[in-house]
Design an enzyme around this catalytic site. Structure first.
Site, PDB file in Angstrom:
ATOM      1  N   ASP A   1       2.618   6.655  12.211  1.00 55.48           N
ATOM      2  CA  ASP A   1       2.236   7.214  11.786  1.00 55.48           C
ATOM      3  C   ASP A   1       1.816   6.096  10.453  1.00 55.48           C
ATOM      4  O   ASP A   1       2.299   5.054  10.353  1.00 55.48           O
ATOM      5  CB  ASP A   1       2.685   8.489  10.758  1.00 55.48           C
ATOM      6  CG  ASP A   1       1.030   9.257  10.182  1.00 55.48           C
ATOM      7  OD1 ASP A   1      -0.693   9.661  11.305  1.00 55.48           O
ATOM      8  OD2 ASP A   1       0.809   8.896   9.119  1.00 55.48           O
TER       9      ASP A   1
ATOM     10  N   LYS B   1       5.271  17.015  12.459  1.00 56.15           N
ATOM     11  CA  LYS B   1       5.432  15.752  11.530  1.00 56.15           C
ATOM     12  C   LYS B   1       6.822  15.437  10.180  1.00 56.15           C
ATOM     13  O   LYS B   1       7.161  16.593   9.735  1.00 56.15           O
ATOM     14  CB  LYS B   1       3.690  15.997   9.930  1.00 56.15           C
ATOM     15  CG  LYS B   1       3.572  14.695   9.900  1.00 56.15           C
ATOM     16  CD  LYS B   1       2.253  13.837  10.940  1.00 56.15           C
ATOM     17  CE  LYS B   1       2.320  12.701  10.861  1.00 56.15           C
ATOM     18  NZ  LYS B   1       0.432  12.704  11.935  1.00 56.15           N
TER      19      LYS B   1
HETATM   20  P1  NDP Z   1      -0.934   1.822   9.018  1.00 62.68           P
HETATM   21  O1  NDP Z   1       0.026   2.079   7.936  1.00 62.68           O
HETATM   22  O2  NDP Z   1      -0.867   0.876  10.157  1.00 62.68           O
HETATM   23  O3  NDP Z   1      -2.279   1.321   8.275  1.00 62.68           O
HETATM   24  C1  NDP Z   1      -2.634   2.705   6.774  1.00 62.68           C
HETATM   25  C2  NDP Z   1      -3.918   1.566   6.419  1.00 62.68           C
HETATM   26  O4  NDP Z   1      -4.007   2.375   5.730  1.00 62.68           O
HETATM   27  C3  NDP Z   1      -3.822   0.219   6.057  1.00 62.68           C
HETATM   28  O5  NDP Z   1      -4.594  -0.412   5.569  1.00 62.68           O
HETATM   29  C4  NDP Z   1      -3.445   0.900   4.098  1.00 62.68           C
HETATM   30  O6  NDP Z   1      -3.454   0.031   3.268  1.00 62.68           O
HETATM   31  C5  NDP Z   1      -4.663   2.234   4.592  1.00 62.68           C
HETATM   32  N1  NDP Z   1      -3.897   3.174   3.425  1.00 62.68           N
HETATM   33  C6  NDP Z   1      -2.850   3.821   3.104  1.00 62.68           C
HETATM   34  N2  NDP Z   1      -2.303   4.838   2.618  1.00 62.68           N
HETATM   35  C7  NDP Z   1      -3.729   4.661   1.842  1.00 62.68           C
HETATM   36  C8  NDP Z   1      -4.345   5.062   0.642  1.00 62.68           C
HETATM   37  N3  NDP Z   1      -3.174   5.745  -0.140  1.00 62.68           N
HETATM   38  N4  NDP Z   1      -5.549   4.564  -0.433  1.00 62.68           N
HETATM   39  C9  NDP Z   1      -5.855   3.469   0.760  1.00 62.68           C
HETATM   40  N5  NDP Z   1      -5.667   3.084   1.867  1.00 62.68           N
HETATM   41  C10 NDP Z   1      -4.131   3.391   2.289  1.00 62.68           C
HETATM   42  O7  NDP Z   1      -1.238   3.826   9.722  1.00 62.68           O
HETATM   43  P2  NDP Z   1      -2.383   3.956  11.153  1.00 62.68           P
HETATM   44  O8  NDP Z   1      -2.888   2.602  10.984  1.00 62.68           O
HETATM   45  O9  NDP Z   1      -1.672   4.001  11.919  1.00 62.68           O
HETATM   46  O10 NDP Z   1      -2.550   5.737  10.381  1.00 62.68           O
HETATM   47  C11 NDP Z   1      -3.924   5.084   9.583  1.00 62.68           C
HETATM   48  C12 NDP Z   1      -4.577   7.075   9.994  1.00 62.68           C
HETATM   49  O11 NDP Z   1      -4.480   7.411  10.678  1.00 62.68           O
HETATM   50  C13 NDP Z   1      -3.767   8.338   9.133  1.00 62.68           C
HETATM   51  O12 NDP Z   1      -4.683   9.058   8.413  1.00 62.68           O
HETATM   52  C14 NDP Z   1      -2.968   8.115   9.964  1.00 62.68           C
HETATM   53  O13 NDP Z   1      -2.201  10.011  10.099  1.00 62.68           O
HETATM   54  C15 NDP Z   1      -3.935   8.086  11.281  1.00 62.68           C
HETATM   55  N6  NDP Z   1      -3.602   8.667  12.540  1.00 62.68           N
HETATM   56  C16 NDP Z   1      -2.997   7.797  13.044  1.00 62.68           C
HETATM   57  C17 NDP Z   1      -2.325   7.578  14.707  1.00 62.68           C
HETATM   58  C18 NDP Z   1      -1.809   6.871  14.824  1.00 62.68           C
HETATM   59  O14 NDP Z   1      -1.412   6.670  16.455  1.00 62.68           O
HETATM   60  N7  NDP Z   1      -0.897   5.671  14.105  1.00 62.68           N
HETATM   61  C19 NDP Z   1      -3.027   8.410  15.371  1.00 62.68           C
HETATM   62  C20 NDP Z   1      -3.322   9.649  14.636  1.00 62.68           C
HETATM   63  C21 NDP Z   1      -4.113   9.602  13.120  1.00 62.68           C
HETATM   64  P3  NDP Z   1      -2.383  -0.575   2.493  1.00 62.68           P
HETATM   65  O15 NDP Z   1      -1.699  -1.685   3.770  1.00 62.68           O
HETATM   66  O16 NDP Z   1      -2.041  -1.427   1.432  1.00 62.68           O
HETATM   67  O17 NDP Z   1      -1.031   0.206   2.622  1.00 62.68           O
HETATM   68  O1  2IT Z   2      -1.179  12.106  13.510  1.00 59.02           O
HETATM   69  C1  2IT Z   2      -1.460  11.237  14.725  1.00 59.02           C
HETATM   70  O2  2IT Z   2      -1.988  12.350  15.602  1.00 59.02           O
HETATM   71  C2  2IT Z   2      -0.649  10.531  15.161  1.00 59.02           C
HETATM   72  N1  2IT Z   2       0.070   9.988  14.046  1.00 59.02           N
HETATM   73  C3  2IT Z   2       0.063  10.872  16.457  1.00 59.02           C
HETATM   74  C4  2IT Z   2       1.361  11.120  16.762  1.00 59.02           C
HETATM   75  C5  2IT Z   2       2.212  10.936  18.597  1.00 59.02           C
HETATM   76  O3  2IT Z   2       3.028  11.514  17.868  1.00 59.02           O
HETATM   77  O4  2IT Z   2       1.796  10.457  18.649  1.00 59.02           O
END
Ligand code: NDP
Ligand code: 2IT
Length: 451
Positions: free
Chosen positions: A170, A130
Site C-alpha cells: 500500500d 490492513k
Molecule cells: P505509493 O506509496 O506508491 O504512492 C502514494 C502516492 O500518494 C505518492 O505519490 C505520495 O506522495 C502520495 N501521497 C501519499 N500520502 C499523501 C498525502 N497525505 N497527501 C498527498 N499525497 C500523498 O502508494 P500507492 O500508489 O500504492 O497507493 C495510493 C493509494 O491507492 C492509497 O490510497 C492506497 O491505499 C490505494 N490503493 C493501493 C493499492 C495498491 O495495490 N498499491 C490497491 C488499492 C488501493 P509522496 O511520495 O510525497 O508521499
Molecule cells: O487497498 C488495497 O486494496 C491494497 N492496498 C491492496 C491489497 C492487497 O492485498 O493486494
C-alpha cells in the site's frame, strides 16, 4: 430515509463513535456503508436480530506492537506497528501494509473495514485486513528500510500465514519493502509460501500485480463511461499521486486514448498541458521507483509543465478525475472546482479520497462517481490471483492475468448496476458497491453462527 432506517443508522453510529473515540476516518468509512445498507438490513429481521452490522464494525482482532530499529548512524528509533484483522467470514484475512507517518489506529481500521467489502466484491475468497506503521521510508537508505522491515516482520509473522492472513503493499510499501518483509518471514518461519503478495516475479509474484490497481481502475472507468456511450478517447484526465497506482492508471488511460495532464505528491502537483507520453511516463517511473525523487523535478525536466507547490490538481479543467494518492484528498471545494471545470466522471484509485461532502457534490451534479472499494479492487483481486498461482504452483501469462482482471472489474461493475440502479435509471455506485459487498459477507456470517 424512513424513520426506522434513520434510527438504525443513528444507533450503529453512536455505538461506533462511543467505542472508537476520535477515530474520524473509521467513523467516516462506517457511516458510508451503514447508510447504504440500512434499508436492506431493516427489511431483513434476521440480520437485525443477529446484530450483523454491530459485529462487522468490531474488528475480529487488532494487533499493535513496538517496532524498534537502528538507523545508519547508530541512532535508535521506535515506531508502532499494526495489523487490523477485520473480517474472515469469506476467506483468510487479506489487505495491504502502509508505511506512512500519518498511520494511526483510525486509518488502519477504516482501511481494514473498506477492504472487507472490496474483497467481497472481487468474487474471490478473501477476508478483510490492513496493517502498517507510522514509519516513513522517505529519505531512508535501503539498509534502514531493510532493518525496519525485518523488525516489523519479527512481530507480524506470528499473526499471518498463507491460509490465515496475507499482507501486500500500500502507500510506502512496494516491491522493495515486500522483498525485505518476505525474506524475514521466510527466515523466521522456515517455509517458502505465498504469505505475502506483490512478490518479485522470480520468487512467486504474479505478472501484472504491479499494474493491476491502475489498469483495473481504467477498465472500471471504461465501463462507467460506456453506460453513457462514452470512452477515454480524446479525454483530458487528472491523476493525483505519482506512486504505484497513479503510474499505472496514467499508463492505461494513455493507452486508451486519453490525455493525462497532472500528477502529484505530498508536496504539490505538476500540470503538463501537452499530456504525458511514453518518454515522460518512463521518467516518472524511474524518478519515483529508483531515484525516489519529488514530482517537482518533472517540471524542471519537461517544457510547458508547471509545478504548483502545496496545491492539489483539482482546479485544472478536465473530463475525468482519477484520484490515486490518499484519503480525503478531494474536499468540498475541490469537488466544486472539478464540477465547474467540466469534469463528468470521478473514479477512485485511492481508498476514500473523496470526503462525504465531495461525494454529495458529484452525485447531485450527475457525475459518474465510483468509490474506491469498487474501482480500485483490481489490485487486491490480482493479489488473489497471485495466491491462486502460488497454491497450484503455476505461473500464468500476462494475458491470462489480464483477462481475469478485466472479467473481475466487469463483474464488479455489473454488481454496482444491479444494486445501485435507481427507479429513474441513474446509478448510485456507492450504494451498489456497498450493498453487493455487504450481502456476501453478511450471508456468510449468518451461515457460520455466532463467532
Ligand atoms: P505509493 O506509496 O506508491 O504512492 C502514494 C502516492 O500518494 C505518492 O505519490 C505520495 O506522495 C502520495 N501521497 C501519499 N500520502 C499523501 C498525502 N497525505 N497527501 C498527498 N499525497 C500523498 O502508494 P500507492 O500508489 O500504492 O497507493 C495510493 C493509494 O491507492 C492509497 O490510497 C492506497 O491505499 C490505494 N490503493 C493501493 C493499492 C495498491 O495495490 N498499491 C490497491 C488499492 C488501493 P509522496 O511520495 O510525497 O508521499
Ligand atoms: O487497498 C488495497 O486494496 C491494497 N492496498 C491492496 C491489497 C492487497 O492485498 O493486494
Amino acid at each position: 430515509m424512513d424513520k426506522l432506517t434513520q434510527q438504525y443508522v443513528d444507533g450503529i453510529m453512536s455505538g461506533v463513535i462511543a467505542r472508537n473515540p476520535g477515530e474520524k476516518e473509521f467513523h467516516q468509512a462506517v457511516r458510508e456503508v451503514v447508510e447504504s445498507v440500512s434499508d436492506y438490513i431493516t427489511a431483513s429481521p434476521h440480520l437485525m436480530k443477529l446484530k450483523i452490522m454491530e459485529r462487522m464494525v468490531e474488528p475480529e482482532r487488532v494487533v499493535m506492537f513496538r517496532v524498534p530499529w537502528m538507523d545508519d548512524h547508530g541512532e535508535i528509533h521506535v515506531n508502532r506497528g499494526y495489523r487490523v484483522q477485520m473480517n474472515s467470514a469469506i476467506g483468510p484475512y487479506k489487505g495491504g501494509i502502509r508505511f506512512h507517518e500519518s498511520v494511526n489506529l483510525s486509518i488502519m481500521k477504516f482501511l481494514a473495514f473498506e477492504q472487507t467489502f472490496k474483497n467481497s466484491l472481487t468474487t474471490l475468497p478473501m477476508g478483510g485486513a490492513k496493517g502498517g506503521s507510522d514509519f516513513s521510508p522517505k529519505g531512508r537508505s535501503d539498509a534502514e528500510v531493510m532493518r525496519f522491515c525485518q523488525s516489523f516482520m519479527t512481530e507480524l509473522q506470528r499473526h499471518i500465514g498463507q491460509d490465515r492472513d496475507v499482507p501486500a503493499g500500500d502507500i510506502g510499501v512496494g516491491g522493495r519493502e515486500i522483498g525485505y518483509l518476505f525474506g524475514q518471514y521466510k527466515r523466521l518461519q522456515d517455509e517458502f509460501s505465498g504469505t505475502l503478495t506483490g512478490k518479485g516475479l522470480g520468487w512467486g509474484g504474479s505478472l501484472l500485480r504491479p499494474e493491476a490497481t491502475g489498469y483495473g481502475l481504467c477498465y472500471f472507468t471504461e465501463q462507467m463511461l460506456a453506460t453513457r456511450g462514452d470512452s477515454f478517447k480524446g479525454k483530458t484526465v487528472l491523476v493525483s499521486g505519482a506512486g504505484n497506482v497513479a503510474q499505472y492508471t496514467a499508463k492505461k488511460a494513455m493507452e486508451l486514448g486519453a490525455k493525462v495532464v497532472t500528477l502529484s505528491d505530498s508536496n504539490g502537483f505538476i500540470h503538463d498541458p501537452d499530456g504525458l507520453d511514453e518518454e515522460k511516463w518512463q521518467y516518472v517511473y524511474e524518478l519515483k521507483n529508483y531515484r525516489r525523487g519529488r514530482i517537482k523535478e518533472y517540471a524542471d525536466r519537461f517544457r510547458h509543465a508547471v509545478y504548483y507547490p502545496n496545491q492539489r490538481p483539482w482546479g485544472i479543467p478536465c473530463d475525468i478525475a482519477l484520484p490515486c494518492a490518499t484519503q480525503n484528498e478531494i474536499e468540498k471545494e475541490d469537488a466544486e472546482k472539478l464540477v465547474s471545470g467540466g469534469c463528468r466522471c470521478v473514479a477512485e484509485g485511492a481508498n476514500m479520497p473523496s470526503t462525504p461532502e465531495a461525494i454529495r457534490i458529484f452525485q447531485s451534479n450527475g457525475l459518474l462517481y465510483a468509490p474506491g472499494k469498487a474501482s480500485n479492487a483490481g489490485g487486491v483481486a490480482t493479489s488473489g490471483l497471485e495466491m491462486t498461482q502460488n497454491s497450484i504452483r503455476q505461473k500464468w501469462t500476462a494475458e491470462e492475468v489480464d483477462s481475469h482482471l478485466r472479467r473481475i472489474m466487469s463483474d464488479i461493475h455489473a454488481a454496482c448496476l444491479k444494486y445501485g440502479t435507481g427507479f429513474d435509471g441513474t446509478v448510485n455506485y456507492v450504494k451498489g458497491a456497498n450493498v453487493a459487498g455487504f450481502i456476501k459477507v453478511a450471508d456468510a456470517m449468518v451461515d457460520q453462527g455466532l463467532v
